[in-house]
Enzyme design. Structure first.
Site, PDB file in Angstrom:
ATOM      1  N   ALA A   1    -128.474   9.464  49.695  1.00 16.55           N
ATOM      2  CA  ALA A   1    -128.184   8.723  50.929  1.00 16.55           C
ATOM      3  C   ALA A   1    -128.951   9.258  52.127  1.00 16.55           C
ATOM      4  O   ALA A   1    -129.130  10.451  52.284  1.00 16.55           O
ATOM      5  CB  ALA A   1    -126.692   8.696  51.251  1.00 16.55           C
TER       6      ALA A   1
ATOM      7  N   LYS B   1    -120.861   7.873  39.221  1.00 13.69           N
ATOM      8  CA  LYS B   1    -121.102   8.323  40.587  1.00 13.69           C
ATOM      9  C   LYS B   1    -119.829   8.045  41.365  1.00 13.69           C
ATOM     10  O   LYS B   1    -119.453   6.896  41.584  1.00 13.69           O
ATOM     11  CB  LYS B   1    -122.284   7.585  41.218  1.00 13.69           C
TER      12      LYS B   1
END
Length: 268
Positions: free
Chosen positions: A195, A107
């Site tokens: 997020a 990531k």
């Protein structure tokens, strides 16, 4: 129903972060309750925490004991470059993560603003170019900007992870127009909302919009009961995906009777 990402078949569309849990035991319980098969780990953050004492359930997980806990969960590791602010820094940490975790999955985070923690699109694309060439499967954390996402695809990324809102804000999907545009314009690679998710409702909404998965951390780790919240998100993600696949009815500006009435009314 199984699906495929980066050549790997998964049953779960829930990606779970591992930072900020009250204790290693609660983290372990949360992973189990979530059903997540991929969990993210921040190498930079965990190295800073150090090694907790054996049996100290009250301490925050860190060091080798933390990594062992993750491995024992059975979930696949997705190392992240959280805390990096330049492409060079992210690339160096990525190489280290590949050695530590023995995985080419990554990531990629390259932060450009301290206040919003918004990704730096220029450094992010530069880092992606290099890491893809080095054989990494790059999961880039990006904004919902369509052009940035297209440049990441040009760099060789096969997955995109646009934000719903700034990291840890819990605001949900603050720009639904931009996210719908992304989903409509980018149809041939997995899109994972990453997020800003605050509640299971936000996760279900993302899945109903046709996104392929959801990655979150704070909404679970900061809950009063993280394992229970992890289960709630699991169910919401599953429900949202099933709703998308079933086909959600179109909104109407007027009332429409569910049972049509025809002919003249019967009068006694």
């Amino acid at each position: 129903m199984t699906w495929t990402i980066a050549g790997t078949q998964l049953d779960s569309r829930f990606f779970l972060g591992t930072a900020g849990y009250p204790s290693p035991r609660i983290l372990e319980q949360s992973i189990q309750a979530s059903g997540a098969q991929v969990v993210t780990v921040g190498l930079k953050r965990q190295m800073a925490h150090g090694e907790p004492s054996p049996g100290s359930d009250g301490q925050k997980p860190g060091g080798q004991a933390f990594f062992q806990l993750i491995r024992q969960s059975g979930a696949r590791l997705l190392p992240n470059t959280a805390g990096c602010h330049t492409a060079a820094e992210a690339i160096a940490l990525a190489r280290m993560a590949r050695e530590v975790f023995d995985t080419h999955w990554l990531k990629l985070e390259v932060i450009g603003d301290h206040y919003t923690l918004q990704p730096d699109p220029f450094e992010l694309v530069n880092a992606a170019h290099t890491l893809v060439k080095e054989g990494f499967e790059v999961f880039p954390y990006c904004t919902d900007d369509l052009v940035t996402c297209q440049r990441l695809l040009d760099a060789g990324c096969r997955i995109l992870m646009p934000w719903g809102a700034p990291i840890g804000s819990g605001q949900g999907l603050i720009n639904q127009y931009a996210l719908r545009t992304l989903r409509d314009r980018i149809t041939d690679v997995p899109l994972i909302i990453d997020a800003g998710i605050g509640s299971p409702m936000d996760a279900a909404q993302a899945m109903e919009m046709g996104f392929d998965g959801v990655l979150l951390n704070s909404a679970v780790s900061h809950a009063h009961n993280p394992p229970l919240m992890a289960e709630a998100f699991k169910l919401a993600i599953e429900a949202g995906r099933k709703a998308f696949e079933a086909g959600i009815m179109a909104e109407q500006d007027m009332a429409i009777a569910t049972t049509p009435v025809t002919g003249r009314p019967f009068v006694l």
